[in-house]
Design an enzyme around this catalytic site. Structure first.
Site, PDB file in Angstrom:
ATOM      1  N   GLU A   1       0.807  -1.224   0.000  1.00  0.00           N
ATOM      2  CA  GLU A   1       0.000   0.000   0.000  1.00  0.00           C
ATOM      3  C   GLU A   1       0.836   1.268   0.000  1.00  0.00           C
ATOM      4  OE1 GLU A   1      -0.162  -2.491   2.226  1.00  0.00           O
ATOM      5  OE2 GLU A   1      -2.105  -2.573   3.215  1.00  0.00           O
TER       6      GLU A   1
ATOM      7  N   ASP B   1      -2.063  -5.256   3.646  1.00  0.00           N
ATOM      8  CA  ASP B   1      -2.235  -5.672   5.044  1.00  0.00           C
ATOM      9  C   ASP B   1      -3.092  -6.939   5.163  1.00  0.00           C
ATOM     10  OD1 ASP B   1      -0.732  -3.551   5.895  1.00  0.00           O
ATOM     11  OD2 ASP B   1      -2.437  -2.237   6.285  1.00  0.00           O
TER      12      ASP B   1
ATOM     13  N   ASP C   1      -5.862  -8.120   6.398  1.00  0.00           N
ATOM     14  CA  ASP C   1      -7.209  -7.969   6.933  1.00  0.00           C
ATOM     15  C   ASP C   1      -8.174  -7.767   5.773  1.00  0.00           C
ATOM     16  OD1 ASP C   1      -6.634  -5.425   6.091  1.00  0.00           O
ATOM     17  OD2 ASP C   1      -6.702  -4.492   8.063  1.00  0.00           O
TER      18      ASP C   1
ATOM     19  N   GLU D   1      -9.584  -5.066   4.506  1.00  0.00           N
ATOM     20  CA  GLU D   1      -9.225  -3.985   3.593  1.00  0.00           C
ATOM     21  C   GLU D   1      -8.041  -4.385   2.723  1.00  0.00           C
ATOM     22  OE1 GLU D   1     -10.890  -1.163   3.090  1.00  0.00           O
ATOM     23  OE2 GLU D   1     -12.372  -1.766   4.596  1.00  0.00           O
TER      24      GLU D   1
ATOM     25  N   TYR E   1       1.236  -5.826  13.301  1.00  0.00           N
ATOM     26  CA  TYR E   1       0.086  -5.162  12.672  1.00  0.00           C
ATOM     27  C   TYR E   1      -0.855  -4.609  13.726  1.00  0.00           C
ATOM     28  CZ  TYR E   1      -3.616  -4.291   9.297  1.00  0.00           C
ATOM     29  OH  TYR E   1      -4.563  -3.687   8.518  1.00  0.00           O
TER      30      TYR E   1
ATOM     31  N   ARG F   1      -4.044  -3.283  13.474  1.00  0.00           N
ATOM     32  CA  ARG F   1      -5.509  -3.446  13.427  1.00  0.00           C
ATOM     33  C   ARG F   1      -5.833  -4.908  13.730  1.00  0.00           C
ATOM     34  NH1 ARG F   1      -4.490   0.043   9.099  1.00  0.00           N
ATOM     35  NH2 ARG F   1      -5.275   2.147   9.475  1.00  0.00           N
TER      36      ARG F   1
ATOM     37  N   HIS G   1      -4.549 -13.541  13.630  1.00  0.00           N
ATOM     38  CA  HIS G   1      -3.831 -12.312  13.956  1.00  0.00           C
ATOM     39  C   HIS G   1      -3.110 -12.440  15.297  1.00  0.00           C
ATOM     40  CE1 HIS G   1      -6.229  -9.408  11.137  1.00  0.00           C
ATOM     41  NE2 HIS G   1      -5.698 -10.435  10.512  1.00  0.00           N
TER      42      HIS G   1
END
Length: 860
Positions: free
Chosen positions: A9, A82, A84, A86, A299, A301, A345
């Site tokens: 990203e 990432d 997740d 998104e 990470y 989130r 996670h």
């Protein structure tokens, strides 16, 4: 072009990963999402199974063209956003935007940016998880369904420019309902009586609270009862009735997840959730240390408290080496994760436990270091032994002789509590706050007499529930199962941005009148969508989509069927606030049309002419004002006491709008002159709102009208020194060779050029967000008297009036400035101007007031 292309990203993440992968990999940044629903149309075909119409975002077109070219030359394309929803959606959109052959696409996921994690991810790549993609699509389309159809409705019925959202509106309901609880609360008076006691023959005093009178719970409700009890208890004989001793342990808190990190950063570092996530993102993606980018935390989130086996072994070894064997538990501490936590996670922790905060203090920004230190200490503490305390509860009996008994009091019971730390455990790295139980009691024995030294009655009142802070609102949303880690920060930011709530100096959130009316309208016409349980169950259904247990289109259909019914009914039934009865017939004094209730975009209520826009007359709403005994110093009319939207009382003239006098109120309720404020054309660097130049006893300061940010004007020399650097650590490197960029000048102005020129001729426009923030100086505009601001523009630094756009006066700074001749000054002479004309003055003004006429002999 390398044979393997990696797409992430952000440029910072790309730089960090490129270090670990070597020359066979080319690492590029997509800049986040490259496709989204169209910004100016609905973009969802409801009749065709909620089919989205994705478009390439305008800012991503150049990036897409470059990535297409690179992907065409690569044998393998690794998508590494990432890990997740998104991130998975970004990867899926890249496949479609770049028209990638899925046979050469690989999905690389990692939860920390370290050499080991990166090599493992790229040696064992996986496939795209369509369940995660569909879960993100479902949430995005659901937010579009609610926002795109509901926002225009409330904008039409209340005020233009409003928005509503699935989670946002529920969060606002929480804040409004808490405010209503506070308004409805009626405080009750009560008194506490504290005895200061000392053992017979001892020297150490201790405190005990009155708990019982005549064997029943003590209820002292007013001053008279308190004084009667004190007079009676003064004559009592005091002895130790019982002593209870026990040991108790205090377990450490688990390592941070997203919500707990936001809460802790808010309460201990005064960082908003949005600030916390921005700084955590930088720590995760990589910060330059000794010339190389290093990912410092995992990470950020996440809602999982799990920790990898390697990290557990490393932290236990660290605790043993630094603190000793007795601080290491027999086996690792494990913590229960939230119900909907993603097991794949990890919790938020340092990527390398040997990288201590002290080592990084001079290598990180202040905010980054504070956050890293908090994460580091919390993780270490989470794997340490509990703290152990010795708790002591002592019951003291006061027996009153017959003659001394008053108000029917025959005996009183007091309770003393003491706590003494036996073993500090995890508090060695995460100290805890002290409370009233932390008094250390002197040696006491049962049935032994104690001497009364003093009785202290203190008045108290029951307190209403406190307003939510950003931290406690996140906790409540999490407790109710509303929203997910990635949504908390943007939800609260939206409430503040839309002026639905105000952040007070105490960091509490107070709903504005606008926020209240929005909630009341939504609850009246959308009771299901505004219900806490419904929203929680909707989140659970979306989680089921993520787990592959529910179809995303069917989930949307079930929601939209009910929502569309409520929406169509609300369009017919919802009454506009302009039609709200204000309780009086009040014609406009300018055109005689009816005055109606309106709301400003800043959240305030006011009266406006129904003839708008032909007639723009407005008046303040007087429903919360009261007339005072004070007269206006300008027109002699009575002053009205009003409450600002910040909750502060002030006085304004009852002759408004003919007289606009406003005054403050001191502690005795008397009027006082307010510090004069001049509006400036400068945005607050913290919240983006308007700033003012405030003139007070402490001099002139720049202050934000919303968040109360303050800053003092600088001398021009200080401003020049503070804005010398344009290229910083966050500036992306050259797109061609990844070398650092430098500021260069051409006939068209400033631009960024590769530092490897002429070997590499990569260039890039200098974006506005890459320029230093404007700095307010002590210099004054000769045309309007407001301060001049040092800014960066197309051709370099210049001085501009802070009154822009009303005053557009600007001054170019010369490249070569003469040294100030004043002994010991060290400043430089620059052209200045006043109403009398131009002159040369020192850039250290007001510290140095040297001036000289232009073209004439120097003089002081």
């Amino acid at each position: 072009m390398p044979e393997k292309l990696v797409i992430v990203e952000s440029p910072a993440k790309a730089r960090t990963i490129a270090r670990y992968l070597g020359k066979n990999y080319g690492v590029e940044a997509s800049g986040g999402h490259v496709r989204d629903l169209p910004p100016r149309r609905f973009g969802v075909d409801v009749e065709n199974g909620f089919e989205p119409d994705y478009v390439i975002m305008p800012r991503s077109r150049k990036t897409i063209n470059k990535l297409k070219k690179d992907a065409g030359q690569a044998d393998v394309v690794f998508l590494a956003p990432d890990p997740d929803r998104e991130g998975e959606a970004i990867a899926w959109h890249l496949i479609h935007a770049l028209n990638l052959d899925e046979a050469k696409v690989r999905r690389a996921t990692f939860h920390e940016i370290t050499r080991t994690a990166i090599h493992e991810a790229f040696n064992k790549p996986g496939e795209l998880d369509m369940n995660l993609v569909n879960a993100q699509q479902a949430r995005r389309i659901l937010d579009r369904l609610v926002g795109y159809e509901l926002s225009p409705l409330i904008s039409k019925k209340i005020v233009r420019g409003l928005s509503a959202g699935r989670v946002q509106s529920i969060a606002l309901r929480l804040v409004v309902e808490r405010e209503e609880e506070i308004d409805a609360f009626k405080p009750q008076e009560y008194w506490e009586i504290t005895a200061i006691l000392r053992p017979d023959g001892g020297a150490t005093e201790f405190e005990a609270k009155l708990t019982k009178l005549n064997g029943s719970k003590a209820k002292v409700e007013n001053r008279d009862q308190a004084l009667e009890a004190v007079e009676a208890l003064k004559t009592g004989r005091y002895h130790i009735e019982s002593i209870e001793k026990r040991k108790t342990g205090s377990r450490p808190a688990p390592p941070f997840i997203t919500s707990s990190l936001q809460r802790a950063a808010s309460s201990t570092l005064n960082m908003s959730p949005a600030q916390t996530m921005r700084e955590a993102q930088k720590l995760y993606e990589g910060v330059e240390i000794n010339g190389q980018n290093e990912g410092l935390i995992t990470y950020m989130r996440t809602d999982s408290t799990a920790v990898s086996k390697q990290a557990l072994e490393a932290v236990r070894k660290h605790i043993k080496e630094v603190h000793g064997d007795r601080y290491v538990p027999g086996k690792p501490n494990f913590y229960k994760a939230p119900k909907a936590a993603q097991a794949a996670h990890e919790a938020i922790r340092p990527t390398d436990i040997s990288r201590k905060p002290d080592f990084l203090k001079n290598k990180l920004s202040k905010r980054q270091w504070q956050l890293y230190d908090l994460i580091y200490r919390r993780f270490v503490a989470s794997q340490m032994k509990p703290a152990v305390y010795a708790l002591t509860k002592v019951e003291i009996q006061a027996s009153l002789p017959g003659k001394a008994r008053t108000a029917g009091i025959t005996e009183g019971t007091f309770m003393a509590k003491g706590r003494e730390m036996i073993f500090d455990g995890y508090t060695r790295v995460m100290p805890r706050k002290k409370d009233e139980q932390d008094q250390i009691l002197p040696p006491l024995e049962e049935k032994a007499a104690v001497a009364l030294q003093q009785l202290e009655p203190t008045q108290h009142f029951t307190q209403p529930p406190p307003r939510y802070t950003e931290a406690s609102l996140v906790r409540e949303l999490e407790r109710k199962g509303i929203g997910r880690p990635s949504t908390y920060a943007p939800t609260i930011s939206t409430l503040l941005k839309r002026n639905y709530v105000n952040r007070q100096k105490s960091r509490s959130l107070e709903p504005t009148e606008l926020g209240k009316v929005v909630v009341h309208k939504l609850m009246e016409h959308f009771p299901t969508e505004m219900d806490y349980d419904f929203t929680r169950k909707m989140e659970e259904k979306l989680d089921m989509v993520e787990e592959g247990q529910a179809d995303w289109r069917r989930t949307l259909s079930e929601f939209y069927t009910r929502f569309k019914t409520d929406l169509d009914k609300a369009r017919e039934d919802m009454v506009s606030v302009a039609e709200t009865d204000i309780g009086k017939d009040h014609p406009c004094p300018e055109c005689n049309k009816k005055m109606i209730l309106r709301y400003s975009r800043t959240g305030d209520r006011f009266l406006g002419c129904s003839g708008f826009p032909e007639c723009k007359h407005t008046e303040p709403l007087d429903d919360e004002s009261e007339e005072t005994e004070h007269q206006c110093p300008n027109c002699n009319k009575m002053m009205m006491k009003r409450i600002s939207r910040k909750g502060n009382p002030y006085l304004s003239c009852s002759g408004y709008p003919d007289c606009r006098t406003v005054m403050g109120i001191d502690k005795d309720g008397k009027p006082v002159e307010l510090n004069r404020r001049d509006a400036m054309g400068l945005s607050c660097p913290r919240c983006g709102e308007k700033t003012y130049l405030e003139h007070g006893d402490d001099g002139t300061v720049v202050v934000c009208g919303r968040c109360q940010w303050k800053d003092k004007p600088r001398t021009l020399q200080e401003a020049l020194e503070g804005t010398e650097e344009v290229v910083g650590d966050d500036t992306p490197p050259c797109d061609e060779c990844a070398a650092p960029m430098q500021v260069r000048t051409s006939k068209k102005g400033l631009f960024l050029g590769c530092s490897n020129y002429p070997q590499c001729k990569g260039t890039r426009r200098l974006g506005k967000n890459e320029l230093p923030e404007p700095v307010v100086t002590c210099e004054r505009c000769e045309q309007c008297g407001l301060p001049l601001v040092l800014r960066w523009g197309k051709y370099g630094r210049f001085l501009a009036c802070s009154g822009f756009p009303k005053c557009k006066n600007t001054w170019r700074l010369p490249k070569n400035m003469e040294e100030c001749p004043q002994t010991g000054c060290g400043g430089r002479l620059i052209p200045k101007a006043s109403q009398d004309g131009q002159y040369l003055g020192c850039n250290r003004y007001p510290d140095c007031e040297y001036t000289e006429d232009v073209g004439e002999k120097r003089r002081k």
